[in-house]
Scaffold this motif. Structure first.
Motif, PDB file in Angstrom:
ATOM      1  N   GLU A 126     -89.543  33.902 -53.331  1.00  0.00           N
ATOM      2  CA  GLU A 126     -88.281  33.407 -53.911  1.00  0.00           C
ATOM      3  C   GLU A 126     -88.345  33.475 -55.443  1.00  0.00           C
ATOM      4  O   GLU A 126     -87.409  33.932 -56.106  1.00  0.00           O
ATOM      5  N   GLY A 148     -81.723  26.550 -50.799  1.00  0.00           N
ATOM      6  CA  GLY A 148     -81.634  25.131 -51.155  1.00  0.00           C
ATOM      7  C   GLY A 148     -82.849  24.572 -51.880  1.00  0.00           C
ATOM      8  O   GLY A 148     -82.734  23.626 -52.665  1.00  0.00           O
ATOM      9  N   ARG A 158     -85.457  16.246 -53.860  1.00  0.00           N
ATOM     10  CA  ARG A 158     -84.850  17.282 -54.693  1.00  0.00           C
ATOM     11  C   ARG A 158     -83.724  16.834 -55.613  1.00  0.00           C
ATOM     12  O   ARG A 158     -83.312  17.622 -56.485  1.00  0.00           O
TER      13      ARG A 158
HETATM   14  C1  S3P Z   1     -84.252  26.273 -47.745  1.00  0.00           C
HETATM   15  C2  S3P Z   1     -82.954  26.707 -47.685  1.00  0.00           C
HETATM   16  C3  S3P Z   1     -82.572  27.996 -47.083  1.00  0.00           C
HETATM   17  C4  S3P Z   1     -83.746  28.979 -47.135  1.00  0.00           C
HETATM   18  C5  S3P Z   1     -84.966  28.369 -46.540  1.00  0.00           C
HETATM   19  C6  S3P Z   1     -85.398  27.095 -47.250  1.00  0.00           C
HETATM   20  C7  S3P Z   1     -84.555  24.956 -48.356  1.00  0.00           C
HETATM   21  O1  S3P Z   1     -81.454  28.559 -47.773  1.00  0.00           O
HETATM   22  O2  S3P Z   1     -84.000  29.376 -48.456  1.00  0.00           O
HETATM   23  O3  S3P Z   1     -84.700  28.115 -45.192  1.00  0.00           O
HETATM   24  O4  S3P Z   1     -85.717  24.720 -48.692  1.00  0.00           O
HETATM   25  O5  S3P Z   1     -83.615  24.137 -48.528  1.00  0.00           O
HETATM   26  P1  S3P Z   1     -79.941  27.957 -47.667  1.00  0.00           P
HETATM   27  O6  S3P Z   1     -79.843  26.850 -48.678  1.00  0.00           O
HETATM   28  O7  S3P Z   1     -79.095  29.123 -48.029  1.00  0.00           O
HETATM   29  O8  S3P Z   1     -79.761  27.506 -46.270  1.00  0.00           O
END
Ligand code: S3P
Length: 179
Positions: free
Chosen positions: A67, A86, A150
């Motif tokens: 990421e 997220g 968060r």
């Molecule tokens: C996450 C959110 C997901 C994705 C992963 C982890 C998180 O994205 O990156 O499953 O840690 O909140 P979305 O916010 O688009 O669902």
């Protein structure tokens, strides 16, 4: 707002299910920007492996490293609207990249998020996977825990806007029912 942006990227941040992808696609059309979803880019770089499988095969740390790498690459570009995962807000290094553009926190009450995510299903979201029992209750419990961890990190965003307000401004009506 177009002239004020001077081509800077817009990063949409917010909890799972807050409408980042839906809003991002619409916003990119309004601004004549390109749209990218960081989760999709991570999946593409992993040869089409789904986020849930990346978590299963390699763990969350590996996903977070990917990421960060994706956010770094995107931060070198212009005129993009980027829907981030997220949890992207948690690593301080990600803010170094996101602060090259404008970050917008889409604020949605946890109850609304839990309702949306329960309706959509949580299979593709590894941090929300649940076993037996009432899906809504389990989802809101997990979201509450994530929010506790968060909420401070989301305050780093340049702008905080409610989903209703941004949907209203974009004239897209009931975006809350769309994922
Ligand atoms: C996450 C959110 C997901 C994705 C992963 C982890 C998180 O994205 O990156 O499953 O840690 O909140 P979305 O916010 O688009 O669902």
């Amino acid at each position: 707002i177009k002239p004020c942006l001077s081509g800077r990227c817009i990063y949409l941040v917010g909890m799972m299910g807050s409408g980042k992808t839906t809003i991002g696609q619409i916003l990119s059309e309004v601004l004549d920007y390109s749209f990218f979803d960081s989760d999709k880019l991570i999946e593409q770089a992993a040869g089409g492996t789904a986020v849930a499988d990346i978590f299963k095969l390699h763990g969350e740390g590996y996903f977070r490293d990917n990421e960060t790498e994706v956010l770094h690459k995107l931060s070198l570009m212009h005129r993009l609207v980027i829907s981030t995962g997220g949890g992207a807000v948690v690593r301080p290094i990600n803010w170094k990249y996101m602060h090259k553009g404008i970050s917008v926190f889409i604020d949605v009450p946890l109850d609304a998020l839990a309702q949306r995510l329960t309706a959509i299903g949580t299979a593709s979201r590894p941090l929300l996977h649940h076993g037996s029992g009432d899906a809504y209750t389990q989802t809101i419990m997990r979201l509450s825990k994530l929010w506790e961890e968060r909420s401070d990190a989301y305050t780093n965003a340049s702008v905080r806007v409610s989903l209703e307000r941004i949907a209203d401004k974009l004239g897209v009506g009931d975006v809350c029912s769309v994922n």
